[in-house]
Write a protein that holds these residues in place. Structure first.
Motif, PDB file in Angstrom:
ATOM      1  N   SER A 154      12.321   4.570   0.273  1.00 49.35           N
ATOM      2  CA  SER A 154      11.842   3.504  -0.372  1.00 49.35           C
ATOM      3  C   SER A 154      10.993   2.395  -0.117  1.00 49.35           C
ATOM      4  CB  SER A 154      11.087   3.354  -2.498  1.00 49.35           C
ATOM      5  OG  SER A 154      12.481   3.011  -2.620  1.00 49.35           O
ATOM      6  N   LEU A 155       9.852   1.929   0.465  1.00 48.72           N
ATOM      7  CA  LEU A 155       9.323   0.777   1.133  1.00 48.72           C
ATOM      8  C   LEU A 155       8.599  -0.578   0.157  1.00 48.72           C
ATOM      9  CD1 LEU A 155       8.509   1.939   4.867  1.00 48.72           C
ATOM     10  CD2 LEU A 155      10.468   0.106   4.020  1.00 48.72           C
ATOM     11  N   ASP A 156       9.238  -1.498   0.426  1.00 51.19           N
ATOM     12  CA  ASP A 156       8.017  -2.773  -1.217  1.00 51.19           C
ATOM     13  C   ASP A 156       7.919  -4.007  -0.054  1.00 51.19           C
ATOM     14  OD1 ASP A 156       6.514  -3.595  -3.187  1.00 51.19           O
ATOM     15  OD2 ASP A 156       7.616  -3.311  -4.646  1.00 51.19           O
ATOM     16  N   GLY A 157       7.651  -4.926  -1.218  1.00 57.25           N
ATOM     17  CA  GLY A 157       8.023  -5.737  -0.375  1.00 57.25           C
ATOM     18  C   GLY A 157       8.004  -7.453  -1.566  1.00 57.25           C
ATOM     19  N   GLY A 158       8.768  -8.171  -0.823  1.00 57.36           N
ATOM     20  CA  GLY A 158       9.451  -9.071  -1.684  1.00 57.36           C
ATOM     21  C   GLY A 158       8.719 -10.747  -1.724  1.00 57.36           C
ATOM     22  N   LYS A 159       9.139 -11.957  -2.013  1.00 61.06           N
ATOM     23  CA  LYS A 159       8.775 -12.986  -1.425  1.00 61.06           C
ATOM     24  C   LYS A 159       9.669 -14.151  -2.144  1.00 61.06           C
ATOM     25  CE  LYS A 159       3.836 -12.730  -2.971  1.00 61.06           C
ATOM     26  NZ  LYS A 159       2.866 -13.511  -1.966  1.00 61.06           N
ATOM     27  N   VAL A 160       9.332 -15.198  -1.268  1.00 61.20           N
ATOM     28  CA  VAL A 160      10.332 -15.824  -0.686  1.00 61.20           C
ATOM     29  C   VAL A 160       9.444 -17.295  -0.250  1.00 61.20           C
ATOM     30  CG1 VAL A 160      10.828 -15.658   2.333  1.00 61.20           C
ATOM     31  CG2 VAL A 160      12.731 -16.793   0.962  1.00 61.20           C
ATOM     32  N   ARG A 161      10.647 -18.388  -0.835  1.00 57.46           N
ATOM     33  CA  ARG A 161       9.788 -19.726  -0.696  1.00 57.46           C
ATOM     34  C   ARG A 161      10.276 -20.566   0.204  1.00 57.46           C
ATOM     35  NH1 ARG A 161       9.974 -24.467  -5.943  1.00 57.46           N
ATOM     36  NH2 ARG A 161       8.521 -26.114  -4.978  1.00 57.46           N
ATOM     37  N   LEU A 211       8.292   7.187  -0.046  1.00 55.03           N
ATOM     38  CA  LEU A 211       7.465   6.525  -2.415  1.00 55.03           C
ATOM     39  C   LEU A 211       7.320   5.464  -1.503  1.00 55.03           C
ATOM     40  CD1 LEU A 211      10.451   8.125  -4.546  1.00 55.03           C
ATOM     41  CD2 LEU A 211       8.306   8.737  -4.746  1.00 55.03           C
ATOM     42  N   GLY A 212       6.352   5.144  -1.861  1.00 56.93           N
ATOM     43  CA  GLY A 212       5.389   3.834  -1.660  1.00 56.93           C
ATOM     44  C   GLY A 212       4.708   2.942  -2.887  1.00 56.93           C
ATOM     45  N   ASP A 213       4.023   2.280  -2.580  1.00 55.37           N
ATOM     46  CA  ASP A 213       2.689   1.996  -4.146  1.00 55.37           C
ATOM     47  C   ASP A 213       1.689   2.045  -2.639  1.00 55.37           C
ATOM     48  OD1 ASP A 213       2.405  -0.170  -2.716  1.00 55.37           O
ATOM     49  OD2 ASP A 213       3.182  -1.593  -3.808  1.00 55.37           O
ATOM     50  N   GLY A 214       0.538   1.265  -3.741  1.00 56.09           N
ATOM     51  CA  GLY A 214      -0.861   2.031  -2.502  1.00 56.09           C
ATOM     52  C   GLY A 214      -1.250   0.468  -1.523  1.00 56.09           C
ATOM     53  N   HIS A 215       0.094  -0.017  -0.952  1.00 59.55           N
ATOM     54  CA  HIS A 215      -0.392  -0.612  -0.076  1.00 59.55           C
ATOM     55  C   HIS A 215      -0.286  -0.468   0.896  1.00 59.55           C
ATOM     56  CE1 HIS A 215       0.264  -4.822   2.438  1.00 59.55           C
ATOM     57  NE2 HIS A 215      -0.277  -5.510   1.014  1.00 59.55           N
ATOM     58  N   ASP A 216      -1.329  -0.449   2.158  1.00 56.91           N
ATOM     59  CA  ASP A 216      -1.640  -0.005   3.774  1.00 56.91           C
ATOM     60  C   ASP A 216       0.009  -0.633   3.740  1.00 56.91           C
ATOM     61  OD1 ASP A 216      -4.350   1.278   2.677  1.00 56.91           O
ATOM     62  OD2 ASP A 216      -4.903  -1.084   3.353  1.00 56.91           O
ATOM     63  N   GLY A 217       0.527  -1.065   4.575  1.00 55.22           N
ATOM     64  CA  GLY A 217       0.971  -1.995   4.637  1.00 55.22           C
ATOM     65  C   GLY A 217       2.229  -1.308   4.744  1.00 55.22           C
ATOM     66  N   ILE A 218       3.295  -0.386   3.652  1.00 50.99           N
ATOM     67  CA  ILE A 218       4.037   0.195   3.046  1.00 50.99           C
ATOM     68  C   ILE A 218       4.400   1.638   4.608  1.00 50.99           C
ATOM     69  CG2 ILE A 218       5.131   1.371   1.581  1.00 50.99           C
ATOM     70  CD1 ILE A 218       5.601  -1.455   1.854  1.00 50.99           C
ATOM     71  N   TRP A 219       2.603   1.942   3.799  1.00 49.90           N
ATOM     72  CA  TRP A 219       2.352   3.237   4.733  1.00 49.90           C
ATOM     73  C   TRP A 219       1.709   3.259   5.882  1.00 49.90           C
ATOM     74  CZ3 TRP A 219       3.848   6.759   1.326  1.00 49.90           C
ATOM     75  CH2 TRP A 219       3.866   6.895   0.478  1.00 49.90           C
ATOM     76  N   ASN A 220       1.386   2.118   6.465  1.00 50.16           N
ATOM     77  CA  ASN A 220       1.489   1.724   7.986  1.00 50.16           C
ATOM     78  C   ASN A 220       3.188   1.966   8.299  1.00 50.16           C
ATOM     79  OD1 ASN A 220      -1.136   1.515   8.132  1.00 50.16           O
ATOM     80  ND2 ASN A 220      -0.983  -1.224   8.059  1.00 50.16           N
ATOM     81  N   LEU A 221       4.279   1.261   7.917  1.00 41.04           N
ATOM     82  CA  LEU A 221       5.208   1.546   8.371  1.00 41.04           C
ATOM     83  C   LEU A 221       5.924   2.839   8.319  1.00 41.04           C
ATOM     84  CD1 LEU A 221       7.150  -1.767   6.599  1.00 41.04           C
ATOM     85  CD2 LEU A 221       6.392  -1.300   9.091  1.00 41.04           C
ATOM     86  N   PHE A 222       5.546   3.829   7.376  1.00 40.74           N
ATOM     87  CA  PHE A 222       6.222   4.677   7.236  1.00 40.74           C
ATOM     88  C   PHE A 222       5.710   5.664   8.032  1.00 40.74           C
ATOM     89  CE2 PHE A 222       7.442   4.575   2.133  1.00 40.74           C
ATOM     90  CZ  PHE A 222       8.152   4.445   2.415  1.00 40.74           C
ATOM     91  N   SER A 223       4.592   5.761   8.752  1.00 39.37           N
ATOM     92  CA  SER A 223       3.734   6.342   9.526  1.00 39.37           C
ATOM     93  C   SER A 223       4.448   6.238  11.604  1.00 39.37           C
ATOM     94  CB  SER A 223       2.116   5.685   9.617  1.00 39.37           C
ATOM     95  OG  SER A 223       2.539   4.557  10.151  1.00 39.37           O
ATOM     96  N   GLN A 224       5.634   5.270  11.056  1.00 41.92           N
ATOM     97  CA  GLN A 224       6.133   4.807  11.887  1.00 41.92           C
ATOM     98  C   GLN A 224       7.402   5.312  12.742  1.00 41.92           C
ATOM     99  OE1 GLN A 224       5.508   0.418  13.807  1.00 41.92           O
ATOM    100  NE2 GLN A 224       5.092  -0.049  12.215  1.00 41.92           N
ATOM    101  N   ILE A 225       8.428   6.120  11.345  1.00 39.43           N
ATOM    102  CA  ILE A 225       9.633   6.691  10.545  1.00 39.43           C
ATOM    103  C   ILE A 225       9.348   7.932  10.824  1.00 39.43           C
ATOM    104  CG2 ILE A 225      10.820   7.170   8.775  1.00 39.43           C
ATOM    105  CD1 ILE A 225      10.330   4.588   7.882  1.00 39.43           C
TER     106      ILE A 225
END
Length: 353
Positions: A154-161, A211-225
């Motif tokens: 599964s993939l997801d995004g986080g944030k760093v300051r 597994l991922g949420d609805g964010h396009d960036g996640i599925w774009n990455l999955f498409s390369q795996i």
């Protein structure tokens, strides 16, 4: 250990205890806490280095070469160049491997300054906050290779300051976290190519559940795996329900839609909105159409023991955030990748051996 050796050790220990007690501040031994510190600190200064010297000479079989000193958890030790080579001690370091490991463990969980305070309390060894930071940034902390086959990810995004000049508003930047379920975790900052390359180097199962949420960036990455025919892409059930909840309206209708989606019946879910025209409904139907192939029979997959939610990677992002988002933390952008790798190495148990 036989009884004779054990008796000798007790006799020598008693003799050492009498000598060291005489050198201890009388006020310190009035409490058990003070006795604990004294019993730890005296061996670090007087006993450990002598025992360490014997072990080092006996084990390495040599004492030749230029001498240097390193701080260890048994006290300050002297090693020759040849001894360092044979005992696999890093060149140009003043800290022993075990002290480094202790520092890496603590600094993966908290601020470097706090880690410096804690390492002194736990081990009696003083390692400054700036040194803690240098130890982290000189480590080779590449994402580990996985031995067993990866069945789910599964993939997801986080944030760093990021650190900004004084007076300027703070900047938050995204990174990607990946969880190879029950295998390994990793995180990448502005380096999607490395993320994809690392994943493709792992032993991926067929099929591979993604597994991922609805964010396009996640599925774009999955498409390369891997290959499309080998991937089983599943939209996170809980994210799907969150979007359904945003539609609002009759709870009876929402329950019926949920029941259809639980069985993977997208058409049945859409028909339940035929008598209601609303902007939120149109958005949700568009969302279903976009992810139609990722909306599976959740009931069946759950019964088969296949994950239907991306909670594993969301937990990973939270655990990484406990380090990179501690109160007041700001990071130089160049340091972010190493900080993420350091935290993931800790979560993967790479410092536990």
């Amino acid at each position: 250990m036989d009884a004779t050796k054990e008796a000798q050790i007790k006799a020598h220990a008693l003799a050492l205890a009498e000598l060291l007690y005489d050198e201890t501040d009388p006020e310190q031994v009035k409490t058990l806490a003070g006795i604990e510190v004294a019993v730890r600190d005296h061996p670090l200064e007087y006993v450990g280095p002598e025992i360490g010297k014997f072990f080092i000479c006996t084990s390495s079989g040599t004492s030749s070469g230029r001498k240097r000193h390193i701080q260890s958890i048994v006290g300050r030790l002297s090693l020759s160049q040849r001894q360092s080579q044979r005992l696999k001690v890093k060149a140009r370091t003043q800290w022993s491997p075990q002290v480094e490991t202790c520092c890496l463990l603590l600094s993966a969980n908290e601020a470097y300054a706090r880690a410096a305070d804690d390492i002194a309390v736990l081990t009696g060894v003083c390692v400054s906050g700036s040194t803690q930071q240098r130890l982290v940034h000189r480590q080779d902390l590449e994402p580990p290779a996985v031995d067993s086959g990866v069945k789910e990810m599964s993939l997801d995004g986080g944030k760093v300051r990021l650190r900004t000049p004084q007076g300027q508003p703070c900047q938050w930047r995204d990174y990607k976290g990946v969880n190879l379920h029950q295998c390994s975790i990793s995180a990448f900052y502005k380096d999607n190519d490395s993320l994809v390359n690392w994943l493709n180097q792992q032993p991926l199962a067929h099929p591979l559940v993604c597994l991922g949420d609805g964010h396009d960036g996640i599925w774009n990455l999955f498409s390369q795996i891997g290959h499309r025919s080998e991937r089983l892409e599943i939209l996170d059930w809980y994210h799907l329900m969150e979007n359904l909840g945003n539609v609002g309206g009759s709870q009876q209708r929402l329950d019926a839609v949920e029941a259809c989606l639980w069985q993977g019946d997208v058409d049945g879910a859409v028909r339940l909105f035929d008598d209601w025209s609303h902007e939120r409904v149109d958005q949700f139907i568009g969302y279903l159409a976009k992810h139609r192939l990722r909306i599976v029979n959740y009931s069946y997959y759950q019964a088969e023991g296949i994950s239907i939610g991306s909670g594993a990677v969301e937990s990973t992002i939270k655990q990484i955030g406990r380090r990179v988002k501690i109160s007041g933390a700001q990071w130089k952008e160049d340091n972010v990748p190493q900080v993420l790798r350091h935290r993931c190495a800790y979560l993967n148990g790479q410092f536990s051996s």
